[in-house]
Design an enzyme around this catalytic site. Structure first.
Site, PDB file in Angstrom:
ATOM      1  N   ALA A   1      36.428  37.667  41.230  1.00  0.00           N
ATOM      2  CA  ALA A   1      36.821  38.638  42.256  1.00  0.00           C
ATOM      3  C   ALA A   1      36.416  38.168  43.645  1.00  0.00           C
ATOM      4  CB  ALA A   1      36.180  39.999  41.955  1.00  0.00           C
TER       5      ALA A   1
ATOM      6  N   ASP B   1      30.076  38.633  47.751  1.00  0.00           N
ATOM      7  CA  ASP B   1      30.142  37.407  48.539  1.00  0.00           C
ATOM      8  C   ASP B   1      29.836  37.703  50.007  1.00  0.00           C
ATOM      9  OD1 ASP B   1      30.686  34.619  48.695  1.00  0.00           O
ATOM     10  OD2 ASP B   1      32.611  35.098  49.646  1.00  0.00           O
TER      11      ASP B   1
ATOM     12  N   ALA C   1      35.786  39.690  46.364  1.00  0.00           N
ATOM     13  CA  ALA C   1      34.717  40.434  47.031  1.00  0.00           C
ATOM     14  C   ALA C   1      33.360  40.233  46.351  1.00  0.00           C
ATOM     15  CB  ALA C   1      35.055  41.922  47.039  1.00  0.00           C
ATOM     16  N   GLU C   2      33.371  39.704  45.146  1.00  0.00           N
ATOM     17  CA  GLU C   2      32.100  39.591  44.424  1.00  0.00           C
ATOM     18  C   GLU C   2      31.591  38.146  44.425  1.00  0.00           C
ATOM     19  OE1 GLU C   2      31.701  42.240  41.021  1.00  0.00           O
ATOM     20  OE2 GLU C   2      33.666  43.081  41.499  1.00  0.00           O
ATOM     21  N   MET C   3      31.856  37.374  43.385  1.00  0.00           N
ATOM     22  CA  MET C   3      31.329  36.011  43.377  1.00  0.00           C
ATOM     23  C   MET C   3      32.352  34.996  43.892  1.00  0.00           C
ATOM     24  SD  MET C   3      29.336  36.615  39.783  1.00  0.00           S
ATOM     25  CE  MET C   3      28.493  35.067  39.513  1.00  0.00           C
TER      26      MET C   3
END
Lengths: 348, 111
Positions: free
Chosen positions: A146, A106, A148-150
């Site tokens: 998550a 992200d 930090a991810e999507m």
């Protein structure tokens, strides 16, 4: 993609004795390459491709589910920014990785580990580099949610998909009467991912008995891989992984598997990645720290960090220059030139 | 390889308890032995009763680990030759894995 059919077609595997004599005849190091034909028959038998893709009893295959999963996999609306899809990192153009040392998430934030491929995950036992997910269904939702991810709250995702008529139709076809749910999103993506299987490679044709399918150097490399270099102690079987966890001595303080299990066991240990299409998957290792196969071979030869948690499998190898060349020639035979994937048309 | 079972109270397999309201029968807890060799458990499924124990015996030449996520159980490193004993005090289905070699797995059904 027709992958299921391609895998099923790999059922009959013929082992040809002439292959083995070629492998032995070209060896420079008879002490390590020496093995009788019976031993090499047994070695090669360990690399037979499976006849079909395994699907779990509680999430059996259907065309509708796989097609829906493919749509979801390629849809950036599964992220909070609506800009990142699963395929952003697991890019089929890079053998389902992203060609970067570390993944991005992200707001283009850098993640802590290298993006692993999704090739041949149908045969995996546990998922992520540290094995924290017990099923592909559990894994599929992890990066979506998550932060930090999507960074996509899953309950909001269900609402967003429910607002898209084409998805309501697709979910109804895949999960009649069940509607859109977090579980069904996971099951559809996992079903699609299980169909992502590497095609036949030159190595597979050699295993089937085509003695000319790979070079003499690659055949010598196969023997080095299995014997002196000890690669097959962990990179075992047709997908070249034992699905187990090892500290291979990379200079990284990432706790790896120990964070999942708790305590001090398996510090710095990560899941053995498969080696199919490994040439297309650079850079390498969980931290993306090695750029080329040559660097990887040098690492295993004598470039690793000695520490208490180091796997017992890691030993100084003393490979010669020719052996390293042969080993890399062998690894190159694992590329399968997979067909380009047809992108799905997404409902809007 | 078959699973070897052994009763903790050999010869006292059934303990009868006399109560004021009648007679109830309680089964003694049993111990079940599961061997670990060649990165495999000696059984794929094990059916046991609530209160039974399972002893995992590492007959391999390498270290293993016993992890049961649902019970939040983790044995730590299990050296070759070392036993790990686990008591199952709730019914249900439990997936037992080696945390190092996850293909080593066993389903324990506790009735």
């Amino acid at each position: 993609m027709g992958i299921v059919g391609k895998v099923a077609a790999a059922a009959a595997i013929v082992v040809c004795g002439s292959v083995f004599s070629l492998a032995l005849a070209g060896s420079d190091d008879q002490s390590d390459a020496h093995a009788d034909k019976a031993q090499l028959h047994k070695l090669i038998a360990d690399y037979q491709r499976p006849a079909s893709i395994p699907f779990p009893e509680d999430n059996p295959y259907s065309d509708a589910k796989s097609e829906l999963g493919k749509m979801l996999f390629f849809d950036p609306r599964l992220s909070v920014s609506n800009l990142i899809s699963c395929a952003t990192c697991h890019n089929p153009s890079f053998a389902w990785e992203d060609a970067q040392p570390l993944g991005s998430g992200d707001k283009m934030g850098q993640l802590g580990r290298h993006t692993p491929t999704i090739l041949n995950l149908a045969w995996s036992e546990v998922f992520f580099w540290d094995g924290r997910a017990d099923s592909l269904e559990e894994q599929a939702l992890g990066p979506i949610a998550a932060a930090a991810e999507m960074a996509q709250p899953l309950d909001e995702l269900v609402d967003e998909l429910n607002a898209i008529e084409g998805y309501k139709t697709a979910f109804e076809a895949a999960f009649p009467g069940e509607g859109i749910s977090e579980d069904n999103i996971a099951m559809a993506i996992a079903t699609f991912e299980r169909t992502v299987v590497s095609n036949l490679s030159a190595f597979d044709r050699w295993v089937r008995g085509d003695g000319q399918a790979i070079s003499a150097s690659a055949q010598r490399g196969f023997v080095v891989f299995n014997k002196k270099a000890r690669c097959a102690n962990c990179h075992s079987g047709w997908n070249f992984t034992d699905d187990s966890f090892h500290d291979i001595g990379l200079a990284s303080d990432d706790p790896g598997r120990s964070e999942v299990l708790g305590g001090d066991i398996l510090k710095h240990a990560f899941k053995t990645p498969g080696l199919r299409n490994i040439v297309e998957r650079a850079p390498y290792m969980h931290d993306g720290s090695l750029q080329t196969l040559s660097e990887v071979v040098d690492h295993y030869d004598n470039g690793f960090v000695e520490r208490d948690s180091l796997s017992e499998e890691m030993q100084q190898l003393g490979l010669t220059g020719d052996e390293k060349t042969d080993l890399i020639a062998f690894l190159k035979t694992l590329s399968s030139n997979d067909d380009p994937i047809d992108l799905p048309v997404l409902p809007n | 390889m078959p699973v070897r079972h052994k009763n903790v109270l050999a010869g006292f397999g059934v303990v009868c308890v006399l109560g004021v309201a009648g007679i109830s029968v309680a089964l003694a807890a049993a111990n079940h032995e599961v061997l670990e060799a060649d990165k495999k458990f000696s059984a794929k499924t094990l059916e046991i009763s609530v209160g039974d124990t399972v002893t995992f015996v590492n007959n391999d030449s390498i270290k293993h680990n016993i992890t049961i996520k649902k019970m939040k159980f983790n044995s730590g490193l299990q050296e070759p030759g070392r036993d790990v004993e686990v008591m199952f005090d709730k019914n249900g289905k439990f997936k037992v894995r080696c945390g190092i070699h996850p293909k080593m797995k066993l389903k324990v059904v506790v009735n």
